[in-house]
Design a protein around this motif. Structure first.
Motif, PDB file in Angstrom:
ATOM      1  N   ARG A 113       0.600  -0.808   0.172  1.00 25.69           N
ATOM      2  CA  ARG A 113      -0.329  -0.169  -0.365  1.00 25.69           C
ATOM      3  C   ARG A 113       1.327   1.322   0.114  1.00 25.69           C
ATOM      4  O   ARG A 113       0.281   2.458  -0.810  1.00 25.69           O
ATOM      5  N   TYR A 117       1.181   4.404  -2.542  1.00 23.54           N
ATOM      6  CA  TYR A 117       1.327   5.888  -2.415  1.00 23.54           C
ATOM      7  C   TYR A 117       2.260   6.460  -2.922  1.00 23.54           C
ATOM      8  O   TYR A 117       2.315   7.470  -3.586  1.00 23.54           O
TER       9      TYR A 117
ATOM     10  N   GLY B  45      -6.087  -2.996   8.405  1.00 25.75           N
ATOM     11  CA  GLY B  45      -6.758  -4.058   7.365  1.00 25.75           C
ATOM     12  C   GLY B  45      -7.541  -5.061   7.144  1.00 25.75           C
ATOM     13  O   GLY B  45      -6.213  -6.533   7.833  1.00 25.75           O
ATOM     14  N   GLN B  53      -7.237  -1.552   3.595  1.00 24.66           N
ATOM     15  CA  GLN B  53      -5.915  -1.193   3.744  1.00 24.66           C
ATOM     16  C   GLN B  53      -5.504   0.197   3.821  1.00 24.66           C
ATOM     17  O   GLN B  53      -5.046   0.982   3.713  1.00 24.66           O
ATOM     18  N   ARG B  54      -6.116   0.467   2.725  1.00 26.65           N
ATOM     19  CA  ARG B  54      -5.528   1.829   1.254  1.00 26.65           C
ATOM     20  C   ARG B  54      -6.043   2.726   2.292  1.00 26.65           C
ATOM     21  O   ARG B  54      -5.184   4.089   2.517  1.00 26.65           O
ATOM     22  N   SER B  55      -7.019   2.375   2.679  1.00 28.66           N
ATOM     23  CA  SER B  55      -7.928   3.740   3.581  1.00 28.66           C
ATOM     24  C   SER B  55      -7.119   3.981   4.909  1.00 28.66           C
ATOM     25  O   SER B  55      -6.706   5.806   5.308  1.00 28.66           O
ATOM     26  N   VAL B  57      -4.167   3.658   5.928  1.00 25.11           N
ATOM     27  CA  VAL B  57      -2.503   3.802   5.248  1.00 25.11           C
ATOM     28  C   VAL B  57      -2.514   5.406   4.587  1.00 25.11           C
ATOM     29  O   VAL B  57      -1.972   6.084   5.851  1.00 25.11           O
ATOM     30  N   GLY B  58      -3.715   5.502   4.537  1.00 21.69           N
ATOM     31  CA  GLY B  58      -4.167   7.071   3.478  1.00 21.69           C
ATOM     32  C   GLY B  58      -4.663   8.162   5.202  1.00 21.69           C
ATOM     33  O   GLY B  58      -4.142   9.202   4.504  1.00 21.69           O
TER      34      GLY B  58
END
Lengths: 167, 118
Positions: A113, A117, B45, B53-55, B57-58
């Motif tokens: 992830r 990014y 996540g 998971q992306r959310s 980490v964001g």
């Protein structure tokens, strides 16, 4: 969903582990670190220019013949983030093995992830390495040996910011 | 892990902890904390749920940028499928009390033997 509850919902692991180890016959409860003052470093440049690293409590993958022993060595390590690890060793750590699993590394170490990014420009870059520091009963070992070594690796890799994820 | 994060902050690096043991992290005191109320094991996540998971980490990246003082905790909006894990983990009750005491005794004996080099 609206509900009424007489107790807080999130689990207190300090309470839970104290009671568990007391029932296992340990007479002195573990004492967790507590600080009143908390250090704080604001980002020194825009995130899109920062190199970001990762730290996990999981261990390096173990060869199958190593087996699982009760008292495994607590090893500190730095490993390449690319190619991303397919598995990390978590059997000897305390996590909820009845409710979930750790077969997907990104569920506890978001190495893919973070790379996504970086590719999108949200961060400047993802560190070429990630670091492992297994949870240790000894706070002095963590403070005197592990934390300074992680800092040294962060500096070698030119990091500006770090995501640390405990299982 | 919180102790390591504090050491990095003291030495000029910005950090975020992503975790599920809220009391342990907050008791120690860290600069930034993303809390997901999941069973221990998947703080970043659910397994194979890339969007979640992306959310998460964001959110950690957002918090790195936006936190203006220490001890900032963000609780993610994600929930586990059920609440059974809350009572099950490290549970002590009449069904396992004797077994726990026995296992603890065996473990202490094994450690004592190892110390003696047996």
């Amino acid at each position: 969903m609206y509900q009424l509850r007489a107790y807080r919902s999130f689990v207190s692991y300090m309470d839970r582990s104290r009671e568990y180890y007391a029932a296992s016959g340990y007479t002195r409860p573990y004492e967790w670190p507590h600080y009143d003052a908390v250090p704080f470093t604001p980002l020194k440049k825009p995130l899109a220019q920062c190199r970001v690293g990762l730290v996990t409590t999981a261990g390096k993958p173990k060869p199958p013949e190593a087996g699982v022993t009760l008292l495994t060595s607590r090893e500190l390590y730095a490993e390449p983030a690319n190619p991303p690890p397919q598995r990390l060793f978590t059997d000897d750590l305390s996590w909820d093995k009845q409710s979930t699993h750790t077969d997907d590394v990104d569920s506890f170490l978001p190495v893919n992830r973070l790379r996504e990014y970086a590719a999108e420009g949200r961060i400047g870059s993802a560190s070429a390495r990630f670091y492992g520091v297994t949870t240790d009963y000894s706070q002095s070992r963590t403070l005197e040996r592990y934390a300074p070594q992680i800092l040294e690796w962060c500096r070698e890799d030119g990091l500006d910011a770090v995501l640390l994820s405990a299982l | 892990m919180s102790l390591v994060a504090r050491h990095l902050e003291e030495n000029g690096l910005s950090t975020v902890i992503i975790g599920s043991a809220r009391d342990i992290v907050e008791e120690c005191g860290v600069a930034r904390f993303i809390f997901t109320d999941f069973p221990l094991g998947n703080p970043c996540g659910k397994p194979w749920d890339v969007a979640m998971q992306r959310s998460i980490v964001g959110m950690a990246l957002d918090l790195l940028e936006r936190a203006w003082m220490p001890r900032m905790t963000i609780q993610t909006q994600f929930c586990w499928d059920n609440d059974e894990w809350r009572e099950g983990f490290m549970r002590v009750d009449e069904s396992n009390r004797e077994a726990l005491a026995r296992a603890g005794e065996e473990r202490r004996q094994m450690q004592a033997d190892m110390k003696k080099g047996l």
